[in-house]
Design an enzyme around this catalytic site. Structure first.
Site, mmCIF file in Angstrom:
data_model
loop_
_atom_site.group_PDB
_atom_site.id
_atom_site.type_symbol
_atom_site.label_atom_id
_atom_site.label_comp_id
_atom_site.label_asym_id
_atom_site.label_seq_id
_atom_site.Cartn_x
_atom_site.Cartn_y
_atom_site.Cartn_z
ATOM 1 N N HIS A 47 4.695 -1.708 0.955
ATOM 2 C CA HIS A 47 5.544 -2.528 1.822
ATOM 3 C C HIS A 47 6.938 -2.596 1.207
ATOM 4 O O HIS A 47 7.111 -2.431 0.005
ATOM 5 C CB HIS A 47 4.949 -3.931 1.995
ATOM 6 C CG HIS A 47 4.696 -4.651 0.710
ATOM 7 N ND1 HIS A 47 3.541 -4.487 -0.025
ATOM 8 C CD2 HIS A 47 5.459 -5.518 0.008
ATOM 9 C CE1 HIS A 47 3.609 -5.225 -1.123
ATOM 10 N NE2 HIS A 47 4.768 -5.861 -1.127
ATOM 11 N N GLU A 58 -0.582 -12.879 13.128
ATOM 12 C CA GLU A 58 0.888 -12.785 13.135
ATOM 13 C C GLU A 58 1.432 -11.790 14.165
ATOM 14 O O GLU A 58 2.604 -11.393 14.063
ATOM 15 C CB GLU A 58 1.436 -12.443 11.736
ATOM 16 C CG GLU A 58 0.982 -13.410 10.643
ATOM 17 C CD GLU A 58 1.710 -13.202 9.327
ATOM 18 O OE1 GLU A 58 2.952 -13.169 9.314
ATOM 19 O OE2 GLU A 58 1.019 -13.080 8.293
HETATM 20 P P1 M7G Z 1 4.685 -8.255 -3.276
HETATM 21 O O1 M7G Z 1 5.805 -7.427 -3.789
HETATM 22 O O2 M7G Z 1 3.348 -7.573 -3.157
HETATM 23 O O3 M7G Z 1 4.422 -9.512 -4.162
HETATM 24 O O4 M7G Z 1 5.166 -8.783 -1.868
HETATM 25 P P2 M7G Z 1 5.073 -10.947 -4.360
HETATM 26 O O5 M7G Z 1 4.300 -11.871 -3.436
HETATM 27 O O6 M7G Z 1 4.737 -11.257 -5.805
HETATM 28 O O7 M7G Z 1 6.522 -10.826 -4.062
HETATM 29 C C1 M7G Z 1 4.330 -9.272 -0.890
HETATM 30 C C2 M7G Z 1 5.180 -10.040 0.109
HETATM 31 O O8 M7G Z 1 4.368 -10.414 1.197
HETATM 32 C C3 M7G Z 1 5.739 -11.334 -0.494
HETATM 33 O O9 M7G Z 1 7.126 -11.400 -0.238
HETATM 34 C C4 M7G Z 1 4.937 -12.433 0.202
HETATM 35 O O10 M7G Z 1 5.697 -13.616 0.408
HETATM 36 C C5 M7G Z 1 4.564 -11.785 1.518
HETATM 37 N N1 M7G Z 1 3.296 -12.274 2.070
HETATM 38 C C6 M7G Z 1 2.175 -12.549 1.369
HETATM 39 N N2 M7G Z 1 1.198 -12.941 2.244
HETATM 40 C C7 M7G Z 1 -0.162 -13.281 1.848
HETATM 41 C C8 M7G Z 1 1.725 -12.918 3.506
HETATM 42 C C9 M7G Z 1 1.184 -13.207 4.793
HETATM 43 O O11 M7G Z 1 0.006 -13.579 4.988
HETATM 44 N N3 M7G Z 1 2.037 -13.047 5.837
HETATM 45 C C10 M7G Z 1 3.344 -12.651 5.672
HETATM 46 N N4 M7G Z 1 4.103 -12.526 6.758
HETATM 47 N N5 M7G Z 1 3.871 -12.370 4.459
HETATM 48 C C11 M7G Z 1 3.062 -12.506 3.386
#
Ligand code: M7G
Length: 331
Positions: free
Chosen positions: A271, A179
């Protein structure tokens, strides 16, 4: 995903006019390992996808989450219809086939068949998918858990050490192994710095559902619980530079942004989520989202606020952590 109320609606507060002012963001979907469209050139990897079960679907959100097999590997595929953009309307009206369904007085309904490129479906593939991924996307009843600082140490922390999702994708972003071409802003400072890039839930075609994440370079902060006043400069830096970058790049001012952290997150590497205020992003409810500006204020008032405070969050019925809270008599 604790919250399944995602919707792609404008809240009627003027984000539409902003999206007209803003140039279409460059670099529509790229996977970080190559340019957009590369997959189609090398064939459709989903052509032999075998569906095992539909984990969840929603007529209102126009998406479907499917568990199945890609060859020998378990996979989750998410298909989602995306909003209709104003800038494609002229082409949509002139270049489509229109099939009349019914006509009655001044009322008529049609099936409009647009050219293929105006009818794309956002597709996310997780492969190989773990059991935890399958559970994450399954519709499930949730329960609100109350976690004291002690509960975190004795129940949650040991569980996330054993059970959490891999954060390899995060390290790939920080190390520019994936990315890299999607990065919107980077502060390379290893203490205070972060990478800001589109969340993979956002197709970057319109700002109404803008969704970016800021991932910190530091690797020692798992979540909100680890934050103390020591981290204030880092959090302020993300807040300030994240907002400035989004204004410059997408024309969206801070007053149109929701900037927050999840507790519990799915991925234990700190994050911050930046979403358009008018977009009810999954997980933006009060039971899971903590506004970054509140977090900053709380840490200013009490340097150990998140170490000691009782925090509430939803857990799904099949979440192993919920079982541990039950065993400990905390639910
Ligand atoms: P989180 O609060 O850990 O959990 O957020 P959630 O997924 O239950 O919201 C992680 C954030 O990273 C989420 O908004 C995901 O959509 C985003 N995300 C997850 N992955 C595996 C990726 C990725 O590979 N690339 C990108 N750009 N975003 C990701």
């Amino acid at each position: 995903m604790a919250d399944t109320t995602a919707k792609r609606e404008n809240d009627g507060d003027g984000t539409d006019s902003l999206s007209q002012k803003t140039k279409r963001p460059k670099g529509d979907i790229k996977n970080g390992q190559g340019e957009a469209g590369e997959e189609s050139a090398s064939g459709n990897i989903l052509s032999d996808f075998k569906t095992t079960t539909v984990l969840r679907d929603s007529a209102r959100e126009k998406n479907i989450f499917i568990h199945g097999k890609l060859g020998e590997q378990e996979a989750v595929v998410i298909l989602e219809k995306t909003p209709i953009r104003e800038d494609i309307l002229a082409e949509m009206f002139s270049g489509s086939r229109l099939k009349l369904e019914m006509k009655n007085d001044i009322y008529s309904t049609y099936q409009l068949q647009p050219p293929a490129h105006l009818n794309e479906i956002k597709t996310t593939v997780v492969c190989p998918a773990t059991e935890k991924h399958v559970k994450k996307y399954q519709r499930q009843e949730s329960f609100l858990v109350e976690e004291t600082g002690d509960d975190y140490q004795s129940i949650t922390l040991p569980y996330i050490h054993k059970q959490s999702f891999s954060v390899q994708w995060v390290y790939n972003i920080l190390e520019k192994k994936a990315e890299a071409d999607r990065i919107v802003y980077e502060d390379p400072d290893q203490e205070l710095g972060f990478v800001l890039l589109p969340d993979f839930k956002w197709d970057q075609k319109q700002i109404d559902d803008l969704y970016l994440i800021a991932i910190v370079h530091r690797r020692d902060i798992k979540s909100l619980r680890d934050l103390t006043s020591e981290h204030l400069p880092l959090l302020q830096n993300i807040h300030q530079k994240g907002k400035e970058t989004i204004l410059q790049r997408y024309g969206l001012p801070a007053s149109k942004l929701r900037v927050y952290l999840h507790y519990q997150p799915s991925y234990y590497h700190l994050h911050v989520h930046f979403t358009a205020l008018g977009y009810e992003a999954p997980g933006c409810g009060v039971e899971r989202a903590h506004l970054l500006s509140d977090v900053i204020q709380n840490l200013r008032a009490d340097p150990r606020y998140y170490k000691t405070r009782t925090l509430h969050f939803p857990l799904r019925a099949d979440d192993g952590l919920l079982g541990h809270f039950k065993e400990a008599g905390r639910l």
